[in-house]
Design an enzyme around this catalytic site. Structure first.
Site, mmCIF file in Angstrom:
data_model
loop_
_atom_site.group_PDB
_atom_site.id
_atom_site.type_symbol
_atom_site.label_atom_id
_atom_site.label_comp_id
_atom_site.label_asym_id
_atom_site.label_seq_id
_atom_site.Cartn_x
_atom_site.Cartn_y
_atom_site.Cartn_z
ATOM 1 N N TYR A 88 -55.087 58.248 103.488
ATOM 2 C CA TYR A 88 -55.798 57.558 102.401
ATOM 3 C C TYR A 88 -54.796 57.015 101.378
ATOM 4 C CZ TYR A 88 -59.356 56.697 98.835
ATOM 5 O OH TYR A 88 -60.179 56.101 97.918
ATOM 6 N N PHE A 121 -60.346 26.444 96.732
ATOM 7 C CA PHE A 121 -61.141 26.781 97.913
ATOM 8 C C PHE A 121 -62.478 27.342 97.408
ATOM 9 C CE2 PHE A 121 -62.467 29.788 101.245
ATOM 10 C CZ PHE A 121 -62.707 28.850 102.225
ATOM 11 N N ASP A 122 -63.525 27.335 98.251
ATOM 12 C CA ASP A 122 -64.868 27.682 97.745
ATOM 13 C C ASP A 122 -64.973 29.108 97.196
ATOM 14 O OD1 ASP A 122 -64.687 28.629 100.336
ATOM 15 O OD2 ASP A 122 -66.695 28.066 100.932
ATOM 16 N N ASP A 144 -52.137 30.049 95.980
ATOM 17 C CA ASP A 144 -53.169 30.491 96.915
ATOM 18 C C ASP A 144 -52.639 30.075 98.283
ATOM 19 O OD1 ASP A 144 -55.361 31.071 98.392
ATOM 20 O OD2 ASP A 144 -56.708 29.635 97.432
ATOM 21 N N ALA A 175 -52.883 30.981 101.751
ATOM 22 C CA ALA A 175 -53.387 31.416 103.061
ATOM 23 C C ALA A 175 -52.567 30.807 104.186
ATOM 24 C CB ALA A 175 -54.856 31.024 103.206
ATOM 25 N N LYS A 220 -55.103 34.092 108.032
ATOM 26 C CA LYS A 220 -54.607 32.812 108.545
ATOM 27 C C LYS A 220 -53.149 33.004 108.972
ATOM 28 C CE LYS A 220 -58.297 31.423 106.014
ATOM 29 N NZ LYS A 220 -59.144 32.318 105.212
ATOM 30 N N HIS A 235 -73.695 27.782 101.283
ATOM 31 C CA HIS A 235 -73.514 27.217 102.622
ATOM 32 C C HIS A 235 -73.455 28.284 103.706
ATOM 33 C CE1 HIS A 235 -69.629 28.042 100.887
ATOM 34 N NE2 HIS A 235 -69.114 28.108 102.094
HETATM 35 C C1 PLP Z 1 -57.086 28.422 100.600
HETATM 36 C C2 PLP Z 1 -57.971 29.609 100.763
HETATM 37 N N1 PLP Z 1 -58.084 30.504 99.768
HETATM 38 C C3 PLP Z 1 -58.871 31.585 99.868
HETATM 39 C C4 PLP Z 1 -59.610 31.817 100.996
HETATM 40 C C5 PLP Z 1 -60.519 33.018 101.059
HETATM 41 O O1 PLP Z 1 -60.048 33.921 101.972
HETATM 42 P P1 PLP Z 1 -61.002 34.928 102.796
HETATM 43 O O2 PLP Z 1 -61.877 34.097 103.658
HETATM 44 O O3 PLP Z 1 -60.030 35.755 103.566
HETATM 45 O O4 PLP Z 1 -61.757 35.714 101.808
HETATM 46 C C6 PLP Z 1 -59.541 30.918 102.058
HETATM 47 C C7 PLP Z 1 -60.331 31.125 103.276
HETATM 48 O O5 PLP Z 1 -60.505 30.287 104.096
HETATM 49 C C8 PLP Z 1 -58.703 29.777 101.939
HETATM 50 O O6 PLP Z 1 -58.603 28.869 102.912
#
Ligand code: PLP
Length: 461
Positions: A72, A126-127, A217, A219, A260, A452
């Site tokens: 843990y 990103f969303d 950010d 990914a 990713k 969505h």
């Molecule tokens: C640029 C970016 N930021 C954040 C995220 C969010 O990551 P997660 O889907 O692992 O929560 C994504 C996911 O596609 C992303 O493409």
């Protein structure tokens, strides 16, 4: 003759997939409320919904799973993971999270710090990032270069920030009201488009001048570094890892959906360059949100797989093949007349559906119509990146119009062959050739946040 960059791997385990009959696809889509997110994966033949956690792990990653330390607290696997992240980023502090949004929900509220009227400015949020900005009580402003919206014209770095607009925005809102600048690399929502180091340096200069925290950010930070190696002067002889390090040197915080470029099925990363106070706050806050700071919602075995995957994603042979697959699909679509975001970016081909279905207004989601038609055509599951995803103005509730209506054909890493991509290309070309038959959609059910994922739609009569 096709020119392939042969995959630098061979396949030793297979997962069967099948194409269900067309009448079953029609029924499945209706049952899913015309929302591909709601389809059962068994009803999908080639799944291009996302590149997130859908890739194949290497034999070294599978072997690493076996040595996961599931303690843990203070797990050996955490220290293996931390060592790799520190080595790649050069940052002092590392906390795992269960995925990207886990990292966002911990860090973004610390940057807002309970203050009223705060903003984040990003090349493009990103969303989930946008959602966490709003949940933290702030507002998200996008500030990408105009060239990004012109899908036909070549630009090597369509993900770049508009530096003039960025400074104007800071002056307009005042620096005290900017909780952070978020550089998304690559810029997912704009087509996986890369950002140049020159642009990142420009953003850093502005951030420093106004005393604003700069967040990457990242990914797909390794894919971004590969594009820099290919396209930015002076970087051809550098390794992806060296370029990635230069990217990190310019920021203060690194948030990553490690599903990713972590080449793993789950995982997220918070890395902080040197702000000990912020690190202490995040370490405290992560406990109720994600878990104890040495596991952050992950199993020890996930941390081991990530430690290996993060290194593998920096391999130039792997990355050359990865980007070649995206280019191959992009070229096939362009040859078939299908309008796409050009040049293609790092993880997907983005089809310009404003051009395919100009007869469908943005409020009836033209790109969603194209996605659904591609599924019916060949069981291929794409995803909409347009007004359906963008949602409503959080203040007025009005449907926002996305500057682009895109269908994203997202390629999972090390998973599909060029033959699969041929099926995808043929299906898209067929839909394009019958584009006048496409109809828009209305809501049957609309959830208030990140709609969505779970919304149900019905075709407009
Ligand atoms: C640029 C970016 N930021 C954040 C995220 C969010 O990551 P997660 O889907 O692992 O929560 C994504 C996911 O596609 C992303 O493409």
């Amino acid at each position: 003759m096709k020119k392939y960059v042969a995959p630098p791997f061979r396949i030793k385990m297979v997962e069967p997939i099948r194409l269900i009959p067309k009448e079953d696809r029609i029924k499945a889509l209706e049952k899913a409320g015309y929302n591909p997110f709601q389809l059962r994966s068994e009803d999908v033949y080639i799944d291009l919904l996302t590149d997130s956690g859908t890739g194949s792990m290497s034999q070294y990653q599978w072997a690493a799973l076996m040595i996961g330390d599931e303690s843990y607290a203070g797990s050996k696997s955490f220290y293996n993971f931390e060592k790799v992240v520190k080595d790649i980023t050069g940052y002092e502090y590392v906390i795992p999270a269960h995925q990207g949004r886990g990292a966002e929900q911990v860090v973004l509220p610390q940057l807002v710090d309970g203050k009223e009227g705060m903003h984040f400015i990003s090349n493009m949020h990103f969303d989930t990032t946008r959602a966490h900005v709003e949940i933290a009580g702030a507002r998200a402003i996008d500030c990408v270069i105009e060239e990004c919206f012109d899908t036909e014209t070549y630009h090597p770095f369509k993900g770049n920030f508009d530096l003039i607009k960025l400074e104007e925005l800071i002056k307009d809102k005042t620096a005290e009201k900017i909780a952070g600048i978020i550089m998304t690399i690559t810029n997912n929502s704009a087509g996986g488009q890369p950002v140049s180091l020159e642009n990142l340096r420009g953003v850093k200069k502005i951030a420093d001048a106004y005393g604003i925290t700069l967040v990457i950010d990242g990914a797909r930070y390794a894919e971004n570094a590969f594009f820099i190696k290919e396209r930015e002067e002076g970087y051809q002889d550098k390794t992806i890892k060296e370029i990635a390090k230069e990217q990190f040197d310019l920021a203060d915080i690194f948030l990553m959906s490690a599903k990713k470029d972590g080449l793993s099925n789950i995982g997220g990363i918070i890395a902080i360059k040197k702000d000990e106070e912020l690190f202490t706050k995040c370490r405290t806050y992560i406990v109720p949100m994600e878990g104890f700071p040495t596991y952050g919602g992950l199993a020890g075995r996930d941390l081991e797989a990530l430690a290996v995957g993060l290194e593998e994603a920096l391999d130039v042979d792997y990355m050359t093949h990865r980007i070649d697959q995206i280019r191959y699909l992009g070229d096939r679509l362009r040859e078939g007349g299908v309008p796409i975001q050009y040049p293609v970016g790092g993880h997907a081909v983005f089809v310009d559906c404003k051009k395919i279905a100009p007869h469908i207004p943005f409020g009836q989601f033209p790109a969603q119509a194209v996605c659904n038609a591609v599924y019916i055509e060949a069981g291929v599951r794409p995803v909409e990146i347009g007004s359906f995803l963008l949602g409503r103005d959080p203040d007025t509730g009005e449907q926002l119009e996305s500057p682009m209506e895109l269908m994203r054909l997202t390629i999972p890493r090390r998973t599909y062959t060029y033959a699969h991509l041929d099926v995808v290309a043929d299906a898209c070309i067929e839909v394009y050739n019958n584009r006048e038959k496409l109809v828009g959609f209305d809501f049957d059910f609309e959830p208030p946040v990140l709609r969505h994922f779970t919304a149900k739609l019905k075709p407009v009569k």
